[in-house]
Design an enzyme around this catalytic site. Structure first.
Site, PDB file in Angstrom:
ATOM      1  N   ASP A 285       6.193  -4.380   3.984  1.00 29.72           N
ATOM      2  CA  ASP A 285       4.788  -4.369   3.596  1.00 29.72           C
ATOM      3  C   ASP A 285       3.975  -3.470   4.518  1.00 29.72           C
ATOM      4  O   ASP A 285       3.007  -2.852   4.089  1.00 29.72           O
ATOM      5  CB  ASP A 285       4.251  -5.814   3.652  1.00 29.72           C
ATOM      6  CG  ASP A 285       2.871  -5.933   3.038  1.00 29.72           C
ATOM      7  OD1 ASP A 285       2.622  -5.236   2.044  1.00 29.72           O
ATOM      8  OD2 ASP A 285       2.045  -6.705   3.558  1.00 29.72           O
ATOM      9  N   HIS A 290       2.193   1.935   6.707  1.00 29.33           N
ATOM     10  CA  HIS A 290       1.122   2.136   7.684  1.00 29.33           C
ATOM     11  C   HIS A 290       1.651   2.538   9.064  1.00 29.33           C
ATOM     12  O   HIS A 290       1.211   3.514   9.649  1.00 29.33           O
ATOM     13  CB  HIS A 290       0.289   0.857   7.851  1.00 29.33           C
ATOM     14  CG  HIS A 290      -0.243   0.323   6.568  1.00 29.33           C
ATOM     15  ND1 HIS A 290      -0.773   1.143   5.609  1.00 29.33           N
ATOM     16  CD2 HIS A 290      -0.351  -0.939   6.088  1.00 29.33           C
ATOM     17  CE1 HIS A 290      -1.170   0.409   4.584  1.00 29.33           C
ATOM     18  NE2 HIS A 290      -0.920  -0.858   4.856  1.00 29.33           N
TER      19      HIS A 290
END
Lengths: 536, 311
Positions: A285, A290
């Site tokens: 995730d 990121h």
């Protein structure tokens, strides 16, 4: 620099003298450039060309809290073209006015800039709503005619961005429907773009499948993958910090840097996202997109230019140079939060959350050590960690420097001295901290760590644009600087897949108390290297 | 907090600033520029308010220079300086010093301002009213990278505009020009869409409106056409028409914040074109502190080839 000016005016008929019979459109020359724009006229903002935005899943949380307010804020700042149109698509029995009301409420509640009636009127005229299922051919036919109607009534010139704010399982359906109904084929001289949100697959194979599917319908460079972290001012500032200054770059390498820690911590649990989260986990995730993006920006070489292609090239080089530790088990840790008191509140453990299988091995915490094998970074480990229900919500990049090789001061003087560090605080309290030693006022020589702090809120506007404002504007402008490309996505999966593979076959996630800074195993992992995690 | 100083000097004011910051517990400051406002007592309140609002975007040290007029011969010989130091919540996000000069020191205000400038940070001077004839040659203006005047605040704007053309120096700018940015960006966006050569143009505005004149000159310079000036009842600029071979491009704002954009062969659309507040204008001015070459072009109203690339 100076643009081509119109050469002569004398022999051409003036429109007002020519009377009402002027109809034959004069087509512009291919090299036509707008004389009202000039590179030195820096007051004029970049306004998107005529265009519209179609949002699928417009009733979702993201759409209400982020996308619609961002569209309004852009309009309020005068950055949207006249005639900009917003089309919502969702399974609701709504008319256009109902949709406008929903947008109105969302904007009122969540927009960053003050509400202004005249801006709202300008926007509201271009709002349309298409009720329907993603299977529903009639709904897509309706969408098609709405798009054509908007071209005629609002002058959107056939330019549309399709924002897929839908769960991943609906991606293929929506994309195929867009293709089937000819919505993905731009008419001559216009564009059709797709905007997609993470997750971009759950491993390399599924990411490739998804890319193939989307690229079958949209041109690869017309597909914009949203990583909202890249829209944040602080992340863009990494590049400004590194490449617009002279004082950091000389020490930004293995000769001076000891290691780098990149942290993204959340204090919330999984909330209502059990269905999405279980089986995905923190590493997929967060780390895959990121954190690896933040790492690439921190570690990459200077791009030849600040454009999408050069940035992609440099980021790819870093991602390709990433080497996993040989013993993955000793240098990658996963964990699950356990019931505990967090910040004065008793919270449930992950396995007790609603909708979670009590035997789930999904990680809510993940920490990995990566090496970047190139001349600049060889031997400098990058520690990436992320987790839910940690001490507080924070995202930061800490570049920790080596200790001074020699100190003329005796050891009692420097007892409290730590390693120097440059910390880029991505959120919250955006800014940067430099930590160094300084003499304590008094008679004896005593040195203590102090920090020099730069806070965005202190030197710049109180309200920087939201990440989504910047990203939506960039999509409409076709500027892909801040969007990861499919090559980066695939490369990131290549880094993460072996770690996930190892975890799937070995042991279970370690338990950590909610509200702490992660499992003990993660501390041990750094202790083995003679280092420790910063407390962010 | 506020500290009042009577019959004071720059070094005492500096001490008071440090003392004030200590007292509120934030000795370190992240101010990015010094803003000098030269005004009279009458306009000081509004100007300070606008500067404080703008300081939310650009934290700054604001120095307000107010020249007091002496009413008696005794006052005229009695030269002295009073100061009011505001830090913390009383001064937006930065700090404000209000300087009141009496008598001879009024002619040497720059000697007071110079020691109070932030080290190494750019200086902006703003005259809300009564700007000097030659801002760059003014002793206070000479300290600044950017000099902001306002043609809306003069008696005969078009005469003053002529003088501004003559005295232009890089770094000069005017709020009448700043007010045009939304108009200019919408016109540029309209032309982006129309993509045709403009053959005629007209600017409609109230009488003697300096912004309209600047807009007309800018269009003349950039489009190489003669721009008709049409006088309407106002308020301010009410419409711009660009004639092309395909028809007219019109942005029409008869009143209020809503304008209409008409492009040839396309339906007309509504645009939000608000008249902005002074603080918004100042905030825009402070965003870039290098010379605004396009303002120079608009002032002169002639061709653009000779724009200096850098000053």
């Amino acid at each position: 620099m100076s643009k081509k000016l119109p050469t002569t005016t004398a022999e051409e008929p003036r429109a007002e003298e020519g009377g009402p019979e002027v109809v034959v459109p004069v087509l512009p020359a291919a090299d036509w450039s707008n004389p009202l724009r000039h590179p030195q006229d820096r007051r004029l903002p970049r306004i998107a060309g005529p265009s519209g935005l179609v949002i699928f899943g417009v009733t979702g949380d993201l759409s209400r809290k982020k996308l619609m307010p961002a569209v309004y804020d852009l309009a309020n700042r005068g950055l949207l073209p006249p005639g900009f149109s917003l089309v919502g698509f969702a399974r609701r029995d709504w008319e256009d006015q109902d949709f406008a009301q929903v947008v109105h409420d969302a904007v009122r509640e969540h927009s960053r800039t003050p509400f202004r009636e005249e801006v709202w009127q300008q926007l509201a005229e271009g709002m349309r709503f298409i009720p329907g299922d993603f299977d529903d051919d009639t709904a897509f036919k309706q969408l098609r005619s709405a798009v054509d109607e908007l071209d005629a009534s609002r002058g959107t010139s056939g330019n549309y961005a399709f924002y897929l704010s839908v769960p991943p399982k609906f991606f293929p359906k929506v994309v195929r429907q867009l293709k089937k109904h000819g919505l993905a084929d731009p008419p001559e001289g216009s564009w059709r773009r797709a905007v997609i949100e993470k997750p971009f697959g759950r491993d390399l194979a599924s990411a490739r499948e998804l890319n193939a599917l989307v690229h079958d319908v949209f041109e690869p460079d017309q597909v914009f993958r949203i990583d909202h972290y890249l829209g944040k001012e602080t992340v863009q500032n990494i590049l400004a910090l590194r490449f617009a200054n002279q004082m950091y770059e000389p020490i930004w390498n293995r000769s001076y840097v000891d290691h780098v820690q990149i942290t993204m911590a959340e204090d919330i649990g999984i909330g209502g996202r059990a269905g999405y989260y279980d089986g995905i986990g923190a590493a997929r995730d967060v780390i895959q997109n990121h954190l690896l993006q933040l790492m690439a920006l921190t570690a990459m070489e200077e791009p030849a230019a600040f454009d999408a292609e050069s940035l992609l090239m440099e980021k790819l080089k870093v991602l390709k140079a990433v080497k996993l530790p040989e013993d993955i088990g000793a240098h990658a840790v996963r964990g699950q939060y356990a019931a505990a008191w967090q910040g004065g509140e008793q919270v449930r453990g992950y396995l007790d959350e609603d909708g979670i299988d009590p035997s789930s091995t999904t990680d809510t915490y993940a920490a990995v050590k990566l090496n970047v094998d190139n001349r600049r970074w060889a031997g400098v480990p990058f520690y990436l960690r992320t987790g839910k229900r940690l001490g507080r919500r924070v995202t930061e990049i800490a570049v920790v420097f080596q200790r001074a090789p020699h100190s003329p001061f005796d050891s009692t003087a420097t007892e409290e001295l730590n390693q120097n560090a440059i910390v880029i605080r991505v959120q919250p309290d955006e800014g940067m901290t430099v930590r160094f030693g300084s003499k304590v006022p008094g008679t004896s020589m005593e040195i203590r760590d102090v920090t020099m702090d730069f806070a965005y809120g202190e030197s710049f506007t109180e309200s920087s644009p939201e990440a989504y404002e910047r990203l939506i504007l960039d999509v409409l402008l076709g500027d892909a600087n801040l969007f990861p490309r499919h090559q980066e996505v695939e490369e990131s999966w290549k880094i993460l897949d072996p770690i996930e593979g190892h975890w799937a076959n070995h042991g279970r996630p370690a338990q950590y108390a909610a509200g702490s800074w992660g499992p003990e195993e993660a501390d041990e992992m750094l202790a083995r290297d003679g280092r420790s995690w910063r407390r962010p | 907090m506020k500290i009042d100083l009577t019959d004071t000097t720059a070094s005492k004011i500096n001490k008071a600033l440090v003392q004030g910051r200590r007292a509120i517990g934030t000795p370190a400051v992240g101010m990015v520029l010094t803003m000098v406002i030269v005004t009279d007592e009458e306009n000081a309140y509004d100007a300070i308010k606008a500067a404080e609002e703008a300081s939310h975007e650009h934290p700054s040290r604001t120095l307000v220079v107010i020249k007091r007029h002496a009413r008696t011969p005794r006052d005229r010989t009695n030269s002295h300086l009073d100061a009011e130091v505001r830090v913390g919540a009383d001064a937006g996000t930065g700090e404000t010093v209000i300087l009141r000069t009496y008598g001879e020191v009024s002619d040497h205000a720059d000697s007071v301002v110079l020691p109070l400038l932030l080290p190494d940070a750019p200086v902006v001077v703003w005259w809300p009213v009564d700007a000097p004839d030659n801002p760059a040659k003014d002793p206070l203006g000479a300290l600044a990278q950017r000099r902001i005047t306002d043609l809306y605040a003069v008696e005969n704007p078009l005469d003053v505009l002529k003088a501004r053309v003559r005295s232009y120096a890089p770094g000069d700018t005017d709020l009448a020009w700043t007010r045009l940015t939304p108009w200019r960006s919408m016109l540029a966006a309209a032309l982006d869409q129309a993509r045709v050569k403009v053959t005629s143009a007209a600017v409609e505005a109230e009488e003697e409106n300096p912004a309209a004149e600047l807009l007309a000159r800018w269009l003349e310079a950039r489009l190489d056409v003669t721009v008709d000036r049409v006088v309407t009842a106002g308020p301010v600029v009410t419409a711009v028409r660009l004639g092309t071979a395909n028809g007219e491009i019109v942005i029409d704002r008869p009143e209020g914040p809503l304008a209409t954009l008409s492009l040839p062969g396309q339906p007309s659309r509504t645009l939000a074109l608000k008249v902005r507040t002074t603080s918004e204008l100042i905030a825009e001015e402070l965003r870039r502190l290098d010379a605004d070459e396009m303002y120079a072009v608009a002032l002169r109203g002639e061709g653009t080839k000779e724009i200096p690339t850098h000053v």
